[in-house]
Design a protein around this motif. Structure first.
Motif, short mmCIF file in Angstrom:
data_model
loop_
_atom_site.label_atom_id
_atom_site.label_comp_id
_atom_site.label_asym_id
_atom_site.label_seq_id
_atom_site.Cartn_x
_atom_site.Cartn_y
_atom_site.Cartn_z
N LEU A 180 0.96 -1.25 -0.15
CA LEU A 180 0.00 0.00 0.06
C LEU A 180 0.89 1.39 0.01
CD1 LEU A 180 -2.82 -0.98 2.63
CD2 LEU A 180 -2.92 -0.81 0.12
N GLU A 181 2.10 1.10 0.13
CA GLU A 181 2.90 2.43 0.46
C GLU A 181 3.78 2.48 -0.96
OE1 GLU A 181 5.58 2.47 3.76
OE2 GLU A 181 3.78 2.89 4.99
N ILE A 182 3.42 1.66 -2.05
CA ILE A 182 4.20 1.89 -3.22
C ILE A 182 3.25 2.73 -4.15
CG2 ILE A 182 5.00 0.52 -5.41
CD1 ILE A 182 6.70 -0.31 -3.03
N ASN A 183 4.00 3.72 -4.53
CA ASN A 183 3.08 4.77 -5.43
C ASN A 183 4.00 4.43 -6.78
OD1 ASN A 183 5.52 6.50 -5.32
ND2 ASN A 183 4.54 7.18 -3.59
N GLU A 184 3.59 5.13 -8.06
CA GLU A 184 4.54 5.36 -9.38
C GLU A 184 5.65 5.33 -9.32
OE1 GLU A 184 2.89 6.97 -12.74
OE2 GLU A 184 0.85 6.87 -11.79
N GLY A 185 6.36 6.21 -8.38
CA GLY A 185 7.68 6.43 -8.10
C GLY A 185 8.69 5.23 -7.76
N GLU A 186 7.86 4.16 -7.13
CA GLU A 186 8.60 3.18 -6.51
C GLU A 186 8.21 2.00 -7.41
OE1 GLU A 186 7.01 4.70 -3.89
OE2 GLU A 186 8.82 5.84 -3.22
N SER A 187 7.65 2.05 -8.60
CA SER A 187 7.14 0.74 -9.21
C SER A 187 8.32 0.05 -9.76
CB SER A 187 5.92 1.26 -10.54
OG SER A 187 6.50 2.18 -11.40
N GLY A 188 9.28 0.73 -9.94
CA GLY A 188 10.67 0.09 -10.58
C GLY A 188 11.27 -1.07 -9.53
N THR A 189 10.90 -0.63 -8.53
CA THR A 189 11.45 -1.52 -7.14
C THR A 189 10.52 -2.67 -7.17
OG1 THR A 189 12.09 0.39 -5.82
CG2 THR A 189 11.81 -1.79 -4.64
N LEU A 190 9.47 -2.70 -7.48
CA LEU A 190 8.52 -4.03 -7.69
C LEU A 190 8.90 -4.80 -8.82
CD1 LEU A 190 4.74 -3.03 -7.06
CD2 LEU A 190 6.41 -4.09 -5.48
N ALA A 191 8.90 -4.04 -10.07
CA ALA A 191 9.34 -4.95 -11.17
C ALA A 191 10.64 -5.59 -11.01
CB ALA A 191 9.67 -3.77 -12.43
N HIS A 192 11.65 -4.77 -10.26
CA HIS A 192 13.04 -5.47 -9.94
C HIS A 192 12.94 -6.79 -9.02
CE1 HIS A 192 17.28 -5.79 -9.85
NE2 HIS A 192 17.24 -5.60 -8.53
N MET A 193 11.82 -6.68 -7.99
CA MET A 193 11.57 -7.73 -7.09
C MET A 193 11.11 -9.04 -8.01
SD MET A 193 9.93 -5.67 -4.00
CE MET A 193 9.41 -7.28 -3.14
N PHE A 194 10.29 -8.78 -8.93
CA PHE A 194 9.69 -9.65 -9.81
C PHE A 194 10.75 -10.10 -10.71
CE2 PHE A 194 5.67 -8.47 -8.06
CZ PHE A 194 4.97 -9.62 -8.12
N LEU A 195 11.88 -9.64 -11.04
CA LEU A 195 13.06 -10.21 -12.07
C LEU A 195 13.75 -11.03 -10.89
CD1 LEU A 195 13.87 -7.21 -14.21
CD2 LEU A 195 13.08 -9.14 -15.02
N VAL A 196 14.01 -10.61 -9.80
CA VAL A 196 14.81 -11.40 -8.99
C VAL A 196 14.13 -12.82 -8.79
CG1 VAL A 196 15.55 -11.35 -6.71
CG2 VAL A 196 16.10 -9.32 -8.05
N ALA A 197 12.80 -12.63 -8.65
CA ALA A 197 12.03 -13.84 -8.46
C ALA A 197 12.20 -14.77 -9.62
CB ALA A 197 10.46 -13.56 -7.89
N ASN A 198 12.17 -14.47 -10.68
CA ASN A 198 12.20 -15.17 -11.94
C ASN A 198 13.69 -15.56 -11.90
OD1 ASN A 198 13.01 -15.74 -14.77
ND2 ASN A 198 12.10 -14.16 -15.66
N ARG A 199 14.78 -15.00 -11.52
CA ARG A 199 15.98 -15.35 -11.85
C ARG A 199 15.99 -16.57 -10.76
NH1 ARG A 199 21.61 -12.05 -11.11
NH2 ARG A 199 22.92 -13.45 -9.74
N LEU A 200 15.73 -16.29 -9.21
CA LEU A 200 15.86 -17.21 -8.23
C LEU A 200 15.13 -18.32 -8.56
CD1 LEU A 200 15.84 -15.18 -5.28
CD2 LEU A 200 17.70 -16.44 -5.88
N ALA A 201 13.85 -18.42 -9.21
CA ALA A 201 13.07 -19.56 -9.64
C ALA A 201 13.92 -20.51 -10.30
CB ALA A 201 11.85 -19.25 -10.26
N HIS A 202 14.89 -19.99 -11.34
CA HIS A 202 15.69 -20.93 -12.19
C HIS A 202 16.99 -21.41 -11.11
CE1 HIS A 202 13.66 -18.96 -15.60
NE2 HIS A 202 13.85 -19.81 -16.22
N GLU A 203 17.42 -20.48 -10.35
CA GLU A 203 18.54 -21.07 -9.55
C GLU A 203 18.01 -21.90 -8.48
OE1 GLU A 203 21.26 -16.88 -9.87
OE2 GLU A 203 20.58 -17.73 -7.80
#
Ligand code: 5GP
Ligand code: ZN
Length: 114
Positions: A51-74
């Motif tokens: 709930l504290e994430i606004n448009e300015g922080e959306s890049g952080t969220l996208a990055h968290m999902f990319l890390v999830a993708n990477r870790l799912a493989h690893e």
């Protein structure tokens, strides 16, 4: 943020089994795993919840999902499948008030979630 357990993990005051780290995020193995693979991906910056994430922080969220993708493989669950969860607030079952993305896998999950 003082007395936030995940901020303390992010800055090394509390030890954790690290799965991935960069300047924005830390991923570490859950202390009480609910599946054979259970990693928490957190932003190093404190947000109490999604709930504290606004448009300015959306890049952080996208990055968290990319890390999830990477870790799912690893961690060997990319092919078998896995579940990403962000518990939020009381009814959502959130127990630690620092935004975190659960990456769980290594077994089959039911739906709807309990
Ligand atoms: P929530 O219930 O807020 O969605 O998830 C919090 C998660 O953090 C739980 O799965 C819990 O086991 C995990 N957790 C709580 N304290 C610690 C800790 O000190 N270290 C680690 N590695 N995990 C923790
Ligand atoms: Zn925090």
């Amino acid at each position: 943020m003082a007395d936030c357990i995940f901020c303390m993990i992010a800055n090394g005051e509390i030890p954790s089994k690290v799965a991935y780290e960069d300047d924005q995020v830390l991923a570490f193995h859950d202390i009480d795993p609910k599946a054979p693979v259970h990693v928490l991906i957190i932003p190093k910056k404190h947000f109490s919840s999604i709930l504290e994430i606004n448009e300015g922080e959306s890049g952080t969220l996208a990055h968290m999902f990319l890390v999830a993708n990477r870790l799912a493989h690893e961690l060997g669950v990319a092919e078998s499948g896995f579940r990403l969860v962000v518990n939020t607030g009381k009814d959502g079952g959130q127990t630690v008030p620092h935004l975190h993305l659960h990456l769980t896998g290594g077994r089959a999950f039911g739906w709807p979630a309990g």
